[in-house]
Design a protein around this motif. Structure first.
Motif, PDB file in Angstrom:
ATOM      1  N   SER A 184      -1.688 -25.246 -49.104  1.00 17.14           N
ATOM      2  CA  SER A 184      -0.954 -24.079 -48.609  1.00 17.14           C
ATOM      3  C   SER A 184      -1.643 -22.779 -49.013  1.00 17.14           C
ATOM      4  CB  SER A 184       0.486 -24.101 -49.135  1.00 17.14           C
ATOM      5  OG  SER A 184       0.486 -24.006 -50.568  1.00 17.14           O
ATOM      6  N   SER A 187       0.022 -31.241 -35.860  1.00 20.92           N
ATOM      7  CA  SER A 187       1.288 -31.225 -36.612  1.00 20.92           C
ATOM      8  C   SER A 187       1.830 -29.809 -36.803  1.00 20.92           C
ATOM      9  CB  SER A 187       1.088 -31.886 -37.982  1.00 20.92           C
ATOM     10  OG  SER A 187       0.134 -31.144 -38.750  1.00 20.92           O
ATOM     11  N   LEU A 188       1.212 -28.790 -36.188  1.00 22.05           N
ATOM     12  CA  LEU A 188       1.588 -27.396 -36.409  1.00 22.05           C
ATOM     13  C   LEU A 188       2.118 -26.765 -35.114  1.00 22.05           C
ATOM     14  CD1 LEU A 188      -1.434 -26.249 -38.610  1.00 22.05           C
ATOM     15  CD2 LEU A 188       0.824 -27.039 -39.361  1.00 22.05           C
ATOM     16  N   GLU A 229       6.407 -21.022 -41.740  1.00 26.43           N
ATOM     17  CA  GLU A 229       6.713 -22.338 -41.186  1.00 26.43           C
ATOM     18  C   GLU A 229       5.487 -23.243 -41.251  1.00 26.43           C
ATOM     19  OE1 GLU A 229       8.161 -24.350 -36.947  1.00 26.43           O
ATOM     20  OE2 GLU A 229       7.975 -22.186 -37.136  1.00 26.43           O
ATOM     21  N   THR A 230       4.338 -22.676 -40.879  1.00 29.90           N
ATOM     22  CA  THR A 230       3.093 -23.471 -40.920  1.00 29.90           C
ATOM     23  C   THR A 230       2.780 -23.911 -42.339  1.00 29.90           C
ATOM     24  OG1 THR A 230       2.241 -22.244 -39.021  1.00 29.90           O
ATOM     25  CG2 THR A 230       0.646 -23.453 -40.363  1.00 29.90           C
ATOM     26  N   ALA A 287       4.929 -24.394 -44.746  1.00 27.57           N
ATOM     27  CA  ALA A 287       5.872 -25.435 -45.145  1.00 27.57           C
ATOM     28  C   ALA A 287       5.465 -26.791 -44.558  1.00 27.57           C
ATOM     29  CB  ALA A 287       7.284 -25.044 -44.708  1.00 27.57           C
ATOM     30  N   GLN A 288       5.042 -26.784 -43.292  1.00 26.58           N
ATOM     31  CA  GLN A 288       4.634 -28.048 -42.670  1.00 26.58           C
ATOM     32  C   GLN A 288       3.375 -28.615 -43.331  1.00 26.58           C
ATOM     33  OE1 GLN A 288       4.324 -27.528 -38.436  1.00 26.58           O
ATOM     34  NE2 GLN A 288       6.513 -27.069 -38.150  1.00 26.58           N
ATOM     35  N   GLY A 345       4.354 -30.077 -46.617  1.00 24.12           N
ATOM     36  CA  GLY A 345       5.124 -31.306 -46.451  1.00 24.12           C
ATOM     37  C   GLY A 345       4.321 -32.432 -45.821  1.00 24.12           C
ATOM     38  N   GLY A 346       3.119 -32.166 -45.395  1.00 27.20           N
ATOM     39  CA  GLY A 346       2.305 -33.213 -44.770  1.00 27.20           C
ATOM     40  C   GLY A 346       1.648 -34.115 -45.810  1.00 27.20           C
TER      41      GLY A 346
END
Length: 431
Positions: free
Chosen positions: A13, A73-74, A159-160, A162-163, A166-167
């Motif tokens: 991140s 995934s984004l 948001e990106t 966080a994704q 979480g990946g």
């Protein structure tokens, strides 16, 4: 596994945020420092989306996965929508600011923002700026619209982020890549250690082989095998071979010197044996002459003087033994040869009439007479002087050179013996 930036998710991140929020944070700092136009220009959507895309690329590179796998995934569609909105709102905000602020910046005091030390929020900064100029709708509305779109962008980034955090598959990929890096780094260290150890080992073995060759004696170098010099340099092998060659040459020289010394000693021994044998033979000859017991062996020693030795042993010398030729005596260079010589001298002087009347005495007889002068009878000496005088007168009267020559010798001998001749000898001595 924890990297330099914390957990794998945090590293992912943070890597994304540095690229995606870099232009935004710079723009916020410009607005806070009252460089409004510069801050607004930094919010161009092309630059923002480029930072967003760069962040994704850096995450893909960090995790060692294809970029397309990360993008799948984004919310890439949302990013395009936000970019389209910013394309309009950012351009409107810049036009409005240039129109209402003017070229001289007279609104600096109005628009100055308070810096409270917290990390700037670009949307809040622009909104506060819009509130300060809310009396001018032509300027405040474009700024509010830009603040709204920048809020959408920062929410997109959040948001990106966080994704990405979480990946789990990205964390797994990053861990795997880190493990690979650690493995290959360890492998590199191991290879370096092995290479260093190998170099040190080879150096030690080479130095050991060099020292072995250097401290080994030339003639022991032959015991150094090729296996002993497995790690040696070419110079060490060459030195070993040089020592071998030097030893062979030294041994050859020593063998030649030993052979030459043995030959010299053998020849000296043989020469001594010959001398000793000859001395023995000469001694036997001298004793045989004295005892009148000559045999084949002693006559062999006498050689050409055998007949003279027989006459000497029998004490019966011939006229030729008195002269004119010198007697050939054997073993003249030995002590026993001197005994033979002495015996001949004695025998020659036994009968005075023989030597006193001899027409041509040999030099040997002359020496014997001179040596025995005190013992010679005076009558014999007078006879020798008379013989010399007669020979001189005969040679003068007849004019015979040979007779005159013999007369000179006789006259000289008589004079040496103390009985000089008379007129004849005086005459020939003057010729």
């Amino acid at each position: 596994m924890v990297g330099r930036g914390g957990t794998p998710a945090r590293r992912i991140s943070n890597t994304f945020l540095r690229a995606a929020m870099g232009p935004v944070e710079y723009a916020a700092s410009c607005i806070l420092s009252n460089r409004i136009l510069t801050g607004l220009e930094e919010l161009a959507p092309d630059g923002l989306l480029a930072g967003y895309q760069r962040g994704i690329s850096e995450v893909a590179t960090l995790a060692g996965v294809p970029r397309a796998d990360v993008e799948s995934s984004l919310p890439m569609g949302t990013a395009q929508t936000v970019g389209q909105r910013l394309l309009i709102s950012q351009a409107n905000a810049i036009v409005a600011w240039k129109l209402h602020a003017g070229p001289f910046g007279f609104m600096d005091v109005i628009t100055a923002l308070t810096v409270d030390g917290r990390r700037p929020d670009i949307s809040a900064c622009i909104e506060r700026l819009a509130q300060k100029v809310r009396q001018d709708k032509g300027l405040s509305l474009p700024l509010s619209e830009l603040a709204r779109d920048m809020l959408a962008y920062t929410e997109l980034v959040a948001e990106t982020r966080a994704q990405l955090e979480g990946g789990e598959w990205l964390e797994t990929a990053l861990r795997r890549r880190q493990q690979k890096r650690i493995f290959f780094a360890g492998l590199a260290v191991l290879l370096l250690l092995v290479a260093t150890t190998s170099v040190v080992f080879v150096r030690v073995m080479r130095d050991s082989a060099q020292a072995l060759v250097e401290r080994t004696d030339e003639c022991l170098a032959k015991d150094i095998s090729d296996a002993d010099l497995k790690w040696a340099t070419a110079a060490a092998v060459e030195l070993r071979d040089q020592k071998r060659t030097a030893c062979e040459q030294r041994q050859k020289l020593e063998a030649e010197q030993k052979l030459a010394e043995e030959t010299r000693l053998r020849k000296e021994r043989e020469a001594r044996e010959v001398v000793e044998k000859r001395k023995g033979a000469c001694k036997a000859l001298a004793e045989a002459v004295q005892a009148n017991k000559l045999d084949g062996a002693t006559l062999l020693t006498a050689g050409d003087s055998g007949e003279l030795m027989k006459r000497l042993a029998n004490k019966k010398l011939a006229s030729t033994d008195f002269g004119p030729d010198e007697p050939r005596l054997p073993c003249a260079d030995t002590e026993d040869g001197a005994r033979v010589t002495s015996a001949l001298e004695t025998t020659l002087l036994v009968d005075p009439t023989l030597w006193a009347r001899h027409p041509s005495p040999s030099p040997f007889l002359e020496k014997a007479l001179l040596k025995a002068r005190p013992r010679l009878p005076e009558t014999a000496l007078i006879g020798l002087a008379d013989n010399a005088e007669r020979t001189a007168k005969s040679g003068l009267s007849r004019g015979e050179p040979d007779t005159i020559a013999r007369a000179k010798k006789l006259c000289a001998l008589a004079k040496s013996l103390g009985v000089p001749g008379h007129s004849g000898c005086s005459a020939v001595s003057k010729l």
